[in-house]
Write a protein that holds these residues in place. Structure first.
Motif, PDB file in Angstrom:
ATOM      1  N   GLU A 169       1.136  -1.091   0.117  1.00 13.58           N
ATOM      2  CA  GLU A 169       0.027  -0.470  -0.066  1.00 13.58           C
ATOM      3  C   GLU A 169       0.795   0.760  -0.006  1.00 13.58           C
ATOM      4  O   GLU A 169       0.363   1.984  -0.808  1.00 13.58           O
ATOM      5  N   ILE A 170       2.557   0.857   0.946  1.00 13.30           N
ATOM      6  CA  ILE A 170       2.747   2.814   0.922  1.00 13.30           C
ATOM      7  C   ILE A 170       3.675   2.021  -0.140  1.00 13.30           C
ATOM      8  O   ILE A 170       3.523   3.890  -1.155  1.00 13.30           O
ATOM      9  N   GLY A 171       4.085   1.187  -1.219  1.00 13.32           N
ATOM     10  CA  GLY A 171       4.563   1.368  -2.505  1.00 13.32           C
ATOM     11  C   GLY A 171       3.181   2.018  -3.501  1.00 13.32           C
ATOM     12  O   GLY A 171       3.721   2.577  -4.728  1.00 13.32           O
ATOM     13  N   MET A 172       2.239   1.957  -3.282  1.00 15.55           N
ATOM     14  CA  MET A 172       1.583   1.738  -4.558  1.00 15.55           C
ATOM     15  C   MET A 172       1.096   3.099  -4.539  1.00 15.55           C
ATOM     16  O   MET A 172       1.144   4.088  -5.445  1.00 15.55           O
ATOM     17  N   MET A 173       0.981   3.883  -3.282  1.00 15.13           N
ATOM     18  CA  MET A 173       0.694   5.604  -3.409  1.00 15.13           C
ATOM     19  C   MET A 173       2.005   7.034  -2.859  1.00 15.13           C
ATOM     20  O   MET A 173       1.595   7.551  -2.912  1.00 15.13           O
ATOM     21  N   LYS A 174       3.427   6.103  -2.665  1.00 16.48           N
ATOM     22  CA  LYS A 174       3.918   6.278  -3.231  1.00 16.48           C
ATOM     23  C   LYS A 174       4.584   7.679  -4.503  1.00 16.48           C
ATOM     24  O   LYS A 174       4.563   8.781  -4.203  1.00 16.48           O
ATOM     25  N   PRO A 175       4.334   7.051  -5.197  1.00 18.51           N
ATOM     26  CA  PRO A 175       4.350   7.874  -6.866  1.00 18.51           C
ATOM     27  C   PRO A 175       3.403   9.128  -6.485  1.00 18.51           C
ATOM     28  O   PRO A 175       3.814  10.275  -6.640  1.00 18.51           O
ATOM     29  N   PHE A 176       2.293   9.215  -5.885  1.00 21.98           N
ATOM     30  CA  PHE A 176       1.751  10.340  -5.260  1.00 21.98           C
ATOM     31  C   PHE A 176       1.711  11.465  -4.357  1.00 21.98           C
ATOM     32  O   PHE A 176       1.950  12.498  -4.291  1.00 21.98           O
ATOM     33  N   LEU A 177       2.376  11.164  -3.602  1.00 27.77           N
ATOM     34  CA  LEU A 177       2.870  11.371  -2.136  1.00 27.77           C
ATOM     35  C   LEU A 177       4.731  12.209  -3.504  1.00 27.77           C
ATOM     36  O   LEU A 177       4.695  13.683  -2.074  1.00 27.77           O
ATOM     37  N   GLU A 178       5.246  11.996  -3.737  1.00 25.38           N
ATOM     38  CA  GLU A 178       6.510  12.117  -4.198  1.00 25.38           C
ATOM     39  C   GLU A 178       6.127  13.650  -5.039  1.00 25.38           C
ATOM     40  O   GLU A 178       6.197  14.548  -5.162  1.00 25.38           O
ATOM     41  N   ARG A 179       4.859  13.466  -5.677  1.00 30.03           N
ATOM     42  CA  ARG A 179       4.455  14.385  -6.701  1.00 30.03           C
ATOM     43  C   ARG A 179       3.775  15.453  -5.660  1.00 30.03           C
ATOM     44  O   ARG A 179       3.869  16.919  -5.816  1.00 30.03           O
ATOM     45  N   HIS A 180       2.880  15.035  -4.502  1.00 31.89           N
ATOM     46  CA  HIS A 180       2.441  15.866  -3.428  1.00 31.89           C
ATOM     47  C   HIS A 180       3.317  17.162  -2.884  1.00 31.89           C
ATOM     48  O   HIS A 180       3.290  18.203  -3.262  1.00 31.89           O
ATOM     49  N   VAL A 181       4.990  16.260  -2.829  1.00 28.56           N
ATOM     50  CA  VAL A 181       6.262  16.991  -2.261  1.00 28.56           C
ATOM     51  C   VAL A 181       6.602  18.372  -3.429  1.00 28.56           C
ATOM     52  O   VAL A 181       6.855  19.387  -2.965  1.00 28.56           O
ATOM     53  N   THR A 182       6.374  17.541  -4.720  1.00 30.10           N
ATOM     54  CA  THR A 182       6.942  18.433  -6.032  1.00 30.10           C
ATOM     55  C   THR A 182       6.318  19.647  -6.265  1.00 30.10           C
ATOM     56  O   THR A 182       6.798  20.795  -6.282  1.00 30.10           O
ATOM     57  N   LEU A 183       5.262  19.348  -5.862  1.00 34.87           N
ATOM     58  CA  LEU A 183       4.044  20.612  -6.457  1.00 34.87           C
ATOM     59  C   LEU A 183       4.084  21.275  -5.166  1.00 34.87           C
ATOM     60  O   LEU A 183       4.054  23.156  -4.988  1.00 34.87           O
ATOM     61  N   ALA A 184       3.929  20.797  -3.703  1.00 39.88           N
ATOM     62  CA  ALA A 184       3.584  21.754  -2.428  1.00 39.88           C
ATOM     63  C   ALA A 184       5.072  22.740  -2.596  1.00 39.88           C
ATOM     64  O   ALA A 184       5.231  23.820  -1.778  1.00 39.88           O
ATOM     65  N   LYS A 185       6.354  22.273  -2.800  1.00 47.35           N
ATOM     66  CA  LYS A 185       7.383  22.687  -3.088  1.00 47.35           C
ATOM     67  C   LYS A 185       7.460  23.306  -1.605  1.00 47.35           C
ATOM     68  O   LYS A 185       7.838  24.598  -1.804  1.00 47.35           O
ATOM     69  N   PRO A 186       7.964  22.961  -0.733  1.00 45.75           N
ATOM     70  CA  PRO A 186       8.294  23.200   0.771  1.00 45.75           C
ATOM     71  C   PRO A 186      10.538  22.736   0.593  1.00 45.75           C
ATOM     72  O   PRO A 186      10.097  22.783  -0.260  1.00 45.75           O
ATOM     73  N   GLU A 187      10.488  23.501   1.753  1.00 44.96           N
ATOM     74  CA  GLU A 187      11.923  24.130   1.902  1.00 44.96           C
ATOM     75  C   GLU A 187      12.428  22.894   3.164  1.00 44.96           C
ATOM     76  O   GLU A 187      13.847  22.311   2.880  1.00 44.96           O
ATOM     77  N   VAL A 188      11.135  22.735   3.810  1.00 45.85           N
ATOM     78  CA  VAL A 188      11.819  21.290   4.442  1.00 45.85           C
ATOM     79  C   VAL A 188      10.690  20.109   4.634  1.00 45.85           C
ATOM     80  O   VAL A 188       9.443  19.816   5.110  1.00 45.85           O
TER      81      VAL A 188
END
Length: 254
Positions: A169-188
């Motif tokens: 389940e973690i592996g399946m949703m990881k691409p969404f999480l990574e894209r989430h981080v990319t779009l949110a553009k945090p510093e940390v």
């Protein structure tokens, strides 16, 4: 014209036919077999051999998730893509998608593990007792959701009975999480709990990892105890406070 057969002649002919093996009378007049319709049974066409239907090919949910996540050009599009993703069984048992809370574009992005009962009901991460504790922890270093923190989870749907997410389940949703981080553009990035460490850093052992800076997706990452764990283990709040001070120092450039 020939005269009809007399009795004795007819009887002699009949006896002669019986002697030859005739047992049944056919008829009083001859039958022209050439004028009869062809009543021979027609041979049936061979029945086509039925083959078993081909089994459907297994769906590569991870590949689909990766492809769908990459097409999202905004957080709203990502949310819609995740809501339409039907390959994770957790979706069937959850009330709704728990996408994010806080301020998109904030310097700090917190990644939790998975929604609980309260989050599943309200559709936001960290809204129960653990969420209230998190808000107090952030406030202690002058952070809050309304201004400078963005929050999400590794999984957007609540696992049954709040069980730990499965690796698949973690592996399946990881691409969404990574894209989430990319779009949110945090510093940390702040990863809270073992599940978050596993998803983002590929590591487990929060007691050993907490408070130590790492890297993922081109960003600095600091692991911390999950607030739910701190509610069960109050003595660990001392270490959590040290980690918060480390995060504050990083944001202030110290």
């Amino acid at each position: 014209m020939e005269s009809a057969l007399d009795f004795h002649t007819a009887r002699a002919l009949l006896d002669w036919q019986i002697e030859l093996g005739a047992t049944d009378a056919i008829g009083d007049i001859p039958v022209n077999r050439y004028t009869l319709p062809d009543t021979a049974p027609k041979s049936k066409k061979p029945t086509a051999v039925q083959t078993a239907p081909e089994k459907p090919k297994p769906v590569d949910a991870l590949a689909i998730a990766d492809s769908v996540a990459k097409t999202a050009g905004s957080l709203d599009q990502l949310r819609a893509a995740m809501d339409a993703f039907d390959h994770c069984d957790l979706k069937r048992g959850a009330r709704q998608l728990v996408f994010a809370d806080g301020t998109p574009g904030a310097r700090v992005m917190i990644i939790g593990e998975a929604p609980g009962r309260d989050e599943d009901r309200e559709g936001k991460p960290f809204v129960g007792r653990a969420g209230q504790l998190l808000d107090r922890m952030l406030s202690a270093i002058e952070l809050n959701r309304a201004e400078n923190v963005y929050i999400t989870n590794v999984l957007p749907w609540r696992p049954p009975q709040n069980r730990d997410p499965k690796p698949e389940e973690i592996g399946m949703m990881k691409p969404f999480l990574e894209r989430h981080v990319t779009l949110a553009k945090p510093e940390v990035l702040v990863v809270m709990g073992n599940i978050s460490c596993q998803a983002v850093l590929g590591k487990r052992g929060i007691t050993r990892l907490r408070g130590q800076w790492d890297q993922a997706w081109g960003l600095p990452v600091i692991p911390m105890f999950h607030p739910a764990y701190l509610l069960r283990q109050p003595p660990m709040k001392r270490q959590a406070w040290a980690d918060l001070l480390e995060l504050k120092a990083r944001l202030e450039g110290k």
